[in-house]
Motif scaffolding. Structure first.
Motif, mmCIF file in Angstrom:
data_model
loop_
_atom_site.group_PDB
_atom_site.id
_atom_site.type_symbol
_atom_site.label_atom_id
_atom_site.label_comp_id
_atom_site.label_asym_id
_atom_site.label_seq_id
_atom_site.Cartn_x
_atom_site.Cartn_y
_atom_site.Cartn_z
ATOM 1 N N GLU A 168 11.690 -6.583 6.232
ATOM 2 C CA GLU A 168 11.477 -6.885 4.945
ATOM 3 C C GLU A 168 12.759 -7.287 4.909
ATOM 4 O O GLU A 168 13.594 -6.182 4.829
ATOM 5 C CB GLU A 168 10.855 -5.506 4.454
ATOM 6 C CG GLU A 168 10.955 -5.486 2.994
ATOM 7 C CD GLU A 168 10.637 -6.441 2.415
ATOM 8 O OE1 GLU A 168 11.208 -7.393 1.851
ATOM 9 O OE2 GLU A 168 8.841 -7.448 2.836
ATOM 10 N N ASN A 188 12.460 -8.037 -8.895
ATOM 11 C CA ASN A 188 12.618 -8.833 -10.119
ATOM 12 C C ASN A 188 11.838 -9.149 -11.163
ATOM 13 O O ASN A 188 12.091 -9.324 -11.740
ATOM 14 C CB ASN A 188 13.047 -10.242 -9.287
ATOM 15 C CG ASN A 188 14.472 -10.008 -8.619
ATOM 16 O OD1 ASN A 188 14.592 -9.757 -8.476
ATOM 17 N ND2 ASN A 188 13.826 -11.114 -7.596
ATOM 18 N N TYR A 227 9.223 2.638 -6.262
ATOM 19 C CA TYR A 227 10.479 1.582 -7.376
ATOM 20 C C TYR A 227 10.506 2.455 -8.441
ATOM 21 O O TYR A 227 11.365 2.260 -9.348
ATOM 22 C CB TYR A 227 10.374 0.719 -7.172
ATOM 23 C CG TYR A 227 10.981 -0.834 -7.351
ATOM 24 C CD1 TYR A 227 11.683 -0.857 -6.799
ATOM 25 C CD2 TYR A 227 11.124 -0.662 -8.548
ATOM 26 C CE1 TYR A 227 13.428 -1.210 -8.153
ATOM 27 C CE2 TYR A 227 11.737 -1.778 -9.119
ATOM 28 C CZ TYR A 227 13.463 -1.900 -8.678
ATOM 29 O OH TYR A 227 13.482 -3.041 -9.702
ATOM 30 N N TYR A 245 13.849 -6.551 1.141
ATOM 31 C CA TYR A 245 14.445 -5.671 0.182
ATOM 32 C C TYR A 245 15.550 -5.410 0.039
ATOM 33 O O TYR A 245 16.816 -5.193 0.470
ATOM 34 C CB TYR A 245 13.340 -5.743 -0.278
ATOM 35 C CG TYR A 245 13.911 -4.952 -1.490
ATOM 36 C CD1 TYR A 245 14.214 -5.658 -2.811
ATOM 37 C CD2 TYR A 245 13.908 -4.095 -1.297
ATOM 38 C CE1 TYR A 245 14.345 -4.822 -3.704
ATOM 39 C CE2 TYR A 245 14.213 -2.544 -2.390
ATOM 40 C CZ TYR A 245 14.816 -3.516 -3.823
ATOM 41 O OH TYR A 245 14.962 -2.249 -4.890
ATOM 42 N N ASP A 246 15.683 -3.777 1.459
ATOM 43 C CA ASP A 246 16.590 -3.239 1.851
ATOM 44 C C ASP A 246 17.841 -3.686 2.310
ATOM 45 O O ASP A 246 18.466 -3.349 2.060
ATOM 46 C CB ASP A 246 15.801 -2.367 3.000
ATOM 47 C CG ASP A 246 14.076 -1.562 2.271
ATOM 48 O OD1 ASP A 246 14.216 -0.641 1.534
ATOM 49 O OD2 ASP A 246 13.502 -1.025 3.064
ATOM 50 N N ASP A 273 5.591 -9.082 -1.019
ATOM 51 C CA ASP A 273 7.570 -10.265 -1.229
ATOM 52 C C ASP A 273 8.120 -8.599 -2.752
ATOM 53 O O ASP A 273 8.512 -8.857 -3.573
ATOM 54 C CB ASP A 273 7.759 -10.948 -1.909
ATOM 55 C CG ASP A 273 9.211 -11.652 -2.134
ATOM 56 O OD1 ASP A 273 10.270 -10.706 -2.109
ATOM 57 O OD2 ASP A 273 9.007 -12.724 -1.596
ATOM 58 N N LEU A 274 8.676 -7.591 -1.568
ATOM 59 C CA LEU A 274 9.104 -6.517 -3.171
ATOM 60 C C LEU A 274 10.134 -6.753 -3.682
ATOM 61 O O LEU A 274 10.535 -6.826 -4.774
ATOM 62 C CB LEU A 274 9.925 -5.427 -1.497
ATOM 63 C CG LEU A 274 9.316 -4.936 -0.800
ATOM 64 C CD1 LEU A 274 9.507 -3.703 0.041
ATOM 65 C CD2 LEU A 274 7.557 -4.332 -1.687
ATOM 66 N N GLN A 275 11.087 -7.905 -3.367
ATOM 67 C CA GLN A 275 12.470 -8.534 -3.441
ATOM 68 C C GLN A 275 11.251 -8.954 -5.083
ATOM 69 O O GLN A 275 12.136 -9.461 -6.426
ATOM 70 C CB GLN A 275 13.048 -9.522 -3.550
ATOM 71 C CG GLN A 275 14.499 -9.973 -3.985
ATOM 72 C CD GLN A 275 15.519 -8.609 -4.147
ATOM 73 O OE1 GLN A 275 16.033 -7.766 -3.625
ATOM 74 N NE2 GLN A 275 15.600 -8.679 -5.948
ATOM 75 N N ASP A 307 18.936 -6.322 2.366
ATOM 76 C CA ASP A 307 19.830 -7.335 0.794
ATOM 77 C C ASP A 307 20.264 -5.917 -0.612
ATOM 78 O O ASP A 307 22.046 -6.579 -0.778
ATOM 79 C CB ASP A 307 19.432 -8.058 -0.193
ATOM 80 C CG ASP A 307 18.200 -9.390 0.311
ATOM 81 O OD1 ASP A 307 19.598 -10.125 1.089
ATOM 82 O OD2 ASP A 307 17.533 -9.698 0.007
ATOM 83 N N ARG A 308 19.399 -4.775 -0.205
ATOM 84 C CA ARG A 308 19.955 -3.609 -1.153
ATOM 85 C C ARG A 308 21.894 -2.687 -0.525
ATOM 86 O O ARG A 308 22.596 -3.178 -0.989
ATOM 87 C CB ARG A 308 19.435 -2.664 -1.356
ATOM 88 C CG ARG A 308 18.314 -2.966 -2.517
ATOM 89 C CD ARG A 308 17.164 -1.935 -3.040
ATOM 90 N NE ARG A 308 16.673 -1.427 -1.816
ATOM 91 C CZ ARG A 308 16.258 0.061 -2.156
ATOM 92 N NH1 ARG A 308 16.510 0.635 -3.595
ATOM 93 N NH2 ARG A 308 15.898 0.767 -1.191
#
Length: 337
Positions: free
Chosen positions: A27, A181, A152, A29-30, A175-177, A32-33
């Motif tokens: 994953e 979004n 979230y 998402y994490d 897809d968490l991102q 990227d953050r």
């Protein structure tokens, strides 16, 4: 030592960064953050000289080590980010740095899209050493996504109830991102709203969602015949959108849950937990399971096993598109009996 992404991000937001951080997992998402947090860890005036971003495919272990060992310029520490670390040759050679890091460097290793080899020295040290933080982000199962969405929403001050979290999952997948979004898009359009409603979802998350694979199993009823035909035609014409292995996996998740539900009574304690669904889904799930019947559900699961075997060349040489058509036709037949 190991830590959650949430814990690390909270520390980074307060300017507290470990000497070394290794983030890996399917994953992204994490990752990227965390990357964004490291890129803004230093005051803006210090970034030109003390923020260095390297890419695994374009650098070497020696260049990474040299970068980490240099001294910061007019700052307490420098930040070195190694992006796409999975593409760095001899990645485990960085283990020597983990054992003896520079006190004036904050080093972030971003190993996105895959789990790092747990047998290597780099991972072993990352989990053991106190000055190293290891964050692993596994890909969430579809059943776990609604809970993630509600959490979230809480973190951004936007209330998302279980029904709408489940609806978002069915529309957007795992897809968490993408999910984050889409939620942010709604908040931009209606900044004064404090909670997500079904009306807002239908208004702002509709474009390009007409043929959602996660909804496909629900189309196999007489009232959905036209939509089912349109979806099948679309998936056959666009195999990259719906590879057969993904289609079969989606149907298996759907019908195996219905089959398990056939053994559960409505008044069973913790029925939602047993079946891995939100409480509000129990009644319709049990009703559909009873309507189809256990025998037909068993026949459907056998059909899935047969089609899966054919998809890898056992007993069939048909193309995936033809196997998908045949599967859907046989499924319709079972459900009509």
């Amino acid at each position: 030592m190991t830590a959650s992404a949430a814990t690390l991000l909270k520390d980074l937001a307060h300017g507290k960064a470990p000497l070394i951080c290794l983030a890996d997992g399917e994953e992204s998402y994490d990752a990227d953050r965390i990357t964004a947090a490291y890129e803004t860890l230093l005051p803006e005036a210090e970034r030109d000289f003390n923020l260095l971003v390297l890419y695994g495919k374009d650098t070497t272990v020696q260049e990474v080590l040299s970068s980490c060992r240099r001294f910061p310029m007019f700052a307490e520490y420098q930040v070195v980010i190694l992006r796409d670390a999975a593409q760095l040759s001899n990645l485990n050679d960085l283990a020597s740095y983990l054992e003896n890091p520079s006190p004036t460097t904050r080093f972030y290793i971003e190993h996105r899209f895959k789990k790092i080899d747990g047998r290597g020295k780099l991972t072993t040290l990352a989990k053991k050493l106190d000055h190293v933080v290891h964050v692993h982000s596994a890909k969430l199962k579809e059943d776990d996504v609604p809970s993630w969405i509600m959490t979230y929403g809480h973190t951004i001050g936007f209330t998302i109830g279980p029904e709408n979290a489940y609806l978002l999952t069915s529309l957007l997948g795992t897809d968490l991102q993408k999910i984050a979004n889409e939620i942010e898009k709604i908040r931009i359009n209606v900044p004064d709203e404090k909670a997500l409603s079904t009306t807002l979802i239908k208004k702002y998350i509709s474009v390009g969602r007409e043929y959602n694979l996660f909804e496909f199993p629900q189309m196999f009823s007489p009232k959905n015949a036209q939509k089912r035909y349109e979806m099948l035609t679309h998936f056959v014409a666009n195999p990259k959108v719906a590879p057969l292995v993904l289609v079969l996996g989606t149907f298996y998740n759907y019908y195996s849950r219905l089959y398990n539900a056939s053994f559960v009574d409505e008044g069973t304690p913790d029925a939602a937990k047993l079946l891995g669904v939100p409480p509000f889904r129990i009644k319709p799930l049990l009703a559909e399971s009873r309507q189809i019947g256990r025998q037909r559900l068993e026949d459907i699961l056998l059909l899935l096993a047969d089609t899966s075997a054919q998809s890898v060349g056992i007993g069939s040489r048909e193309r995936e598109s033809e196997l998908l058509r045949e599967y859907c036709a046989r499924l319709e037949l079972i459900l009509s009996l």
